[in-house]
Design a protein around this motif. Structure first.
Motif, PDB file in Angstrom:
ATOM      1  N   LEU A 159       0.841  -1.205   0.000  1.00  0.00           N
ATOM      2  CA  LEU A 159       0.000   0.000   0.000  1.00  0.00           C
ATOM      3  C   LEU A 159       0.875   1.254   0.000  1.00  0.00           C
ATOM      4  O   LEU A 159       0.599   2.229  -0.701  1.00  0.00           O
ATOM      5  CB  LEU A 159      -0.913   0.008   1.228  1.00  0.00           C
ATOM      6  CG  LEU A 159      -2.030  -1.036   1.287  1.00  0.00           C
ATOM      7  CD1 LEU A 159      -2.835  -0.855   2.572  1.00  0.00           C
ATOM      8  CD2 LEU A 159      -2.950  -0.937   0.077  1.00  0.00           C
ATOM      9  N   SER A 160       1.929   1.223   0.790  1.00  0.00           N
ATOM     10  CA  SER A 160       2.854   2.349   0.863  1.00  0.00           C
ATOM     11  C   SER A 160       3.534   2.587  -0.479  1.00  0.00           C
ATOM     12  O   SER A 160       3.683   3.730  -0.932  1.00  0.00           O
ATOM     13  CB  SER A 160       3.905   2.075   1.944  1.00  0.00           C
ATOM     14  OG  SER A 160       4.890   3.078   1.969  1.00  0.00           O
ATOM     15  N   ALA A 199       4.032  11.638   4.019  1.00  0.00           N
ATOM     16  CA  ALA A 199       2.874  11.932   4.871  1.00  0.00           C
ATOM     17  C   ALA A 199       1.940  10.727   4.953  1.00  0.00           C
ATOM     18  O   ALA A 199       1.453  10.368   6.028  1.00  0.00           O
ATOM     19  CB  ALA A 199       2.121  13.145   4.327  1.00  0.00           C
ATOM     20  N   VAL A 200       1.696  10.099   3.794  1.00  0.00           N
ATOM     21  CA  VAL A 200       0.810   8.946   3.778  1.00  0.00           C
ATOM     22  C   VAL A 200       1.465   7.750   4.465  1.00  0.00           C
ATOM     23  O   VAL A 200       0.812   6.994   5.188  1.00  0.00           O
ATOM     24  CB  VAL A 200       0.393   8.591   2.328  1.00  0.00           C
ATOM     25  CG1 VAL A 200      -0.412   7.294   2.302  1.00  0.00           C
ATOM     26  CG2 VAL A 200      -0.430   9.724   1.738  1.00  0.00           C
ATOM     27  N   ASP A 201       2.770   7.567   4.228  1.00  0.00           N
ATOM     28  CA  ASP A 201       3.497   6.470   4.891  1.00  0.00           C
ATOM     29  C   ASP A 201       3.367   6.563   6.405  1.00  0.00           C
ATOM     30  O   ASP A 201       3.074   5.583   7.086  1.00  0.00           O
ATOM     31  CB  ASP A 201       4.983   6.507   4.513  1.00  0.00           C
ATOM     32  CG  ASP A 201       5.242   5.923   3.130  1.00  0.00           C
ATOM     33  OD1 ASP A 201       4.297   5.368   2.542  1.00  0.00           O
ATOM     34  OD2 ASP A 201       6.385   6.030   2.657  1.00  0.00           O
ATOM     35  N   THR A 202       3.607   7.749   6.952  1.00  0.00           N
ATOM     36  CA  THR A 202       3.561   7.910   8.401  1.00  0.00           C
ATOM     37  C   THR A 202       2.136   7.766   8.929  1.00  0.00           C
ATOM     38  O   THR A 202       1.920   7.209  10.003  1.00  0.00           O
ATOM     39  CB  THR A 202       4.154   9.272   8.822  1.00  0.00           C
ATOM     40  OG1 THR A 202       3.542  10.318   8.054  1.00  0.00           O
ATOM     41  CG2 THR A 202       5.652   9.291   8.611  1.00  0.00           C
ATOM     42  N   ALA A 203       1.151   8.259   8.171  1.00  0.00           N
ATOM     43  CA  ALA A 203      -0.244   8.102   8.593  1.00  0.00           C
ATOM     44  C   ALA A 203      -0.626   6.627   8.597  1.00  0.00           C
ATOM     45  O   ALA A 203      -1.309   6.147   9.512  1.00  0.00           O
ATOM     46  CB  ALA A 203      -1.170   8.881   7.659  1.00  0.00           C
ATOM     47  N   LEU A 204      -0.179   5.886   7.577  1.00  0.00           N
ATOM     48  CA  LEU A 204      -0.432   4.446   7.527  1.00  0.00           C
ATOM     49  C   LEU A 204       0.230   3.747   8.713  1.00  0.00           C
ATOM     50  O   LEU A 204      -0.376   2.892   9.363  1.00  0.00           O
ATOM     51  CB  LEU A 204       0.098   3.886   6.207  1.00  0.00           C
ATOM     52  CG  LEU A 204      -0.117   2.397   5.911  1.00  0.00           C
ATOM     53  CD1 LEU A 204      -0.253   2.184   4.404  1.00  0.00           C
ATOM     54  CD2 LEU A 204       1.030   1.541   6.430  1.00  0.00           C
ATOM     55  N   LEU A 205       1.480   4.137   8.995  1.00  0.00           N
ATOM     56  CA  LEU A 205       2.211   3.536  10.116  1.00  0.00           C
ATOM     57  C   LEU A 205       1.504   3.790  11.443  1.00  0.00           C
ATOM     58  O   LEU A 205       1.449   2.904  12.300  1.00  0.00           O
ATOM     59  CB  LEU A 205       3.639   4.081  10.170  1.00  0.00           C
ATOM     60  CG  LEU A 205       4.598   3.594   9.085  1.00  0.00           C
ATOM     61  CD1 LEU A 205       5.927   4.335   9.171  1.00  0.00           C
ATOM     62  CD2 LEU A 205       4.836   2.093   9.205  1.00  0.00           C
ATOM     63  N   VAL A 206       0.975   4.990  11.612  1.00  0.00           N
ATOM     64  CA  VAL A 206       0.269   5.315  12.863  1.00  0.00           C
ATOM     65  C   VAL A 206      -0.893   4.350  13.085  1.00  0.00           C
ATOM     66  O   VAL A 206      -1.075   3.810  14.180  1.00  0.00           O
ATOM     67  CB  VAL A 206      -0.240   6.774  12.838  1.00  0.00           C
ATOM     68  CG1 VAL A 206      -1.263   7.009  13.957  1.00  0.00           C
ATOM     69  CG2 VAL A 206       0.916   7.740  12.999  1.00  0.00           C
ATOM     70  N   THR A 256       1.368   9.183  17.255  1.00  0.00           N
ATOM     71  CA  THR A 256       1.171  10.251  16.277  1.00  0.00           C
ATOM     72  C   THR A 256       2.263  10.166  15.207  1.00  0.00           C
ATOM     73  O   THR A 256       3.311   9.556  15.428  1.00  0.00           O
ATOM     74  CB  THR A 256       1.250  11.637  16.947  1.00  0.00           C
ATOM     75  OG1 THR A 256       2.579  11.817  17.477  1.00  0.00           O
ATOM     76  CG2 THR A 256       0.230  11.755  18.084  1.00  0.00           C
ATOM     77  N   PRO A 257       2.038  10.811  14.028  1.00  0.00           N
ATOM     78  CA  PRO A 257       3.084  10.828  12.992  1.00  0.00           C
ATOM     79  C   PRO A 257       4.386  11.427  13.502  1.00  0.00           C
ATOM     80  O   PRO A 257       5.473  10.927  13.194  1.00  0.00           O
ATOM     81  CB  PRO A 257       2.465  11.692  11.885  1.00  0.00           C
ATOM     82  CG  PRO A 257       0.987  11.518  12.060  1.00  0.00           C
ATOM     83  CD  PRO A 257       0.786  11.418  13.547  1.00  0.00           C
ATOM     84  N   GLU A 258       4.289  12.486  14.297  1.00  0.00           N
ATOM     85  CA  GLU A 258       5.489  13.151  14.819  1.00  0.00           C
ATOM     86  C   GLU A 258       6.272  12.208  15.735  1.00  0.00           C
ATOM     87  O   GLU A 258       7.508  12.114  15.657  1.00  0.00           O
ATOM     88  CB  GLU A 258       5.109  14.426  15.577  1.00  0.00           C
ATOM     89  CG  GLU A 258       4.490  15.519  14.730  1.00  0.00           C
ATOM     90  CD  GLU A 258       3.043  15.229  14.338  1.00  0.00           C
ATOM     91  OE1 GLU A 258       2.570  15.803  13.335  1.00  0.00           O
ATOM     92  OE2 GLU A 258       2.386  14.409  15.038  1.00  0.00           O
TER      93      GLU A 258
END
Length: 389
Positions: free
Chosen positions: A251-252, A266-273, A318-320
């Motif tokens: 997906l990433s 941005a999408v990678d980190t949101a997916l990871l979260v 969170t993404p951060e």
């Protein structure tokens, strides 16, 4: 193909046609289906057999918890009541009224409780199985549903034996229970369980038996919803999570094809979260789960927190927070930077970026999974030390 193999099969066919968008859509469909699959478990038996305590214990909560099923010495379950798992609401334990009570006579019991919606039945008895239990089992069998016999309150039974006898041979005592069950024609294995401590006696064997007899997708939901009763259970959860890592990485990679600065990261980190949050919940490392564990085990919450190393536990992911953690590892930081840098190379930039995105997500999830599983094992060891010490 088996139910659990359909994700591989469908997305592979899409890739064979070189249809990246279709492959991503099929994978997302497969992941969503696995996440939302319902599992309905009925817990039944005669009045006062310990059904409600078992429902609470198997969900990993204390009898005094606000989400607990009501317990007591008299019949406290007057109607069919659902108790969703606190972290996996699609896994529902149904506390059924006692069979043979005035409101639920044995002859009409299954019809009155709506037997058709349950995946399987757990028939509980506190001291010995009686005629109503056997009648219920035969009727469930006739309707081609699975059922399992559980002898609850084994710790109470043992204490009573200690009060009568100064010495008790545990192997002989348990063997006598099994022999009695064979004598009265209990049609299958009986599991001896203590709702006070699920790591004792036959509960691990019960969980393994239930898991093996469920369809693949429901099997995964069941495993992830179970309390961490052993190191082996934690390893099973890790294995279940690991099996999905490649799908999230694909997906990433699909997002890596978007030629817009910052979008992929941005999408990678949101997916990871989203995925990491599921890991935390599955291992029971979120704040509510740790506090329930503290109440259930008697180990103070602060002591459980002391053995935990990961910064992702008992906080909101969170993404951060994830990026701060991941960039501490030089190999992941290089991948992240390279993914953005290669995106605008003519012709080959997008394929390279997709590959880097896949690798970044794949390595990140596996690394985080290792960290969280290790912390889950540490928490289990601390709790187990308290209950056995």
């Amino acid at each position: 193909k088996k139910e659990g193999e359909k994700g591989d099969h469908n997305y592979s066919k899409a890739l064979e046609k070189n249809d990246q968008n279709l492959a991503v859509a099929k994978i997302q469909e497969y992941l969503d289906k696995g996440q939302n699959v319902p599992l309905n478990i009925a817990v039944t038996g005669e009045t006062g057999s310990g059904k409600s305590s078992f429902v609470n214990a198997i969900r990993g909560i204390d009898n005094k918890d606000e989400k607990a099923a009501a317990t007591g010495c008299v019949e406290t379950t007057m109607e069919v009541t659902s108790y969703p798992h606190p972290n996996y609401p699609n896994v529902i334990f149904w506390d059924l009224p006692g069979i043979g009570s005035t409101n639920f006579p044995a002859a009409k019991y299954l019809k009155m409780v709506g037997f058709e919606k349950f995946d399987f039945f757990i028939i509980i008895s506190a001291d010995r199985f009686r005629e109503n239990d056997l009648k219920l089992a035969k009727e469930i069998q006739r309707m081609e549903k699975k059922f399992y016999f559980v002898r609850s309150k084994i710790d109470d039974n043992i204490q009573c034996s200690f009060d009568i006898n100064a010495v008790i041979n545990f192997e002989y005592y348990f063997l006598s229970i099994y022999i009695y069950c064979i004598y009265i024609n209990i049609p299958q294995k009986v599991f001896l369980v203590s709702s006070v401590d699920l790591t004792l006696y036959d509960f691990p064997l019960l969980v393994e038996t239930l898991k093996e007899e469920l369809p693949e997708l429901k099997k995964e939901a069941f495993v992830l919803a179970m309390p961490n009763i052993s190191l082996d259970m934690i390893k099973k959860k890790k294995k279940a999570f690991q099996a999905k890592v490649k799908y999230f990485a694909i997906l990433s990679a699909g997002v890596g094809a978007v030629p817009v600065p910052g979008v992929s990261v941005a999408v990678d980190t949101a997916l990871l979260v989203g995925v990491v949050t599921k890991y935390v919940l599955g291992f029971g490392l979120d704040i509510p789960s740790l506090k329930r564990m503290a109440n259930y085990s008697g180990v103070p919450y602060e002591e459980l927190m002391e053995v935990i190393k990961s910064t992702l536990i008992a906080v909101k992911v969170t993404p951060e927070l994830l990026l701060r953690l991941l960039v501490q590892f030089s190999s992941l930081a290089v991948l992240l930077a390279a993914e953005e840098g290669t995106r605008f190379i003519p012709i080959v930039g997008i394929p390279i970026s997709m590959g880097l995105s896949f690798t970044f997500t794949y390595r990140s999830l596996n690394m985080i999974l290792d960290m969280l599983a290790d912390d889950a094992e540490k928490v289990f060891a601390r709790v187990h030390l308290n209950t056995t010490g």
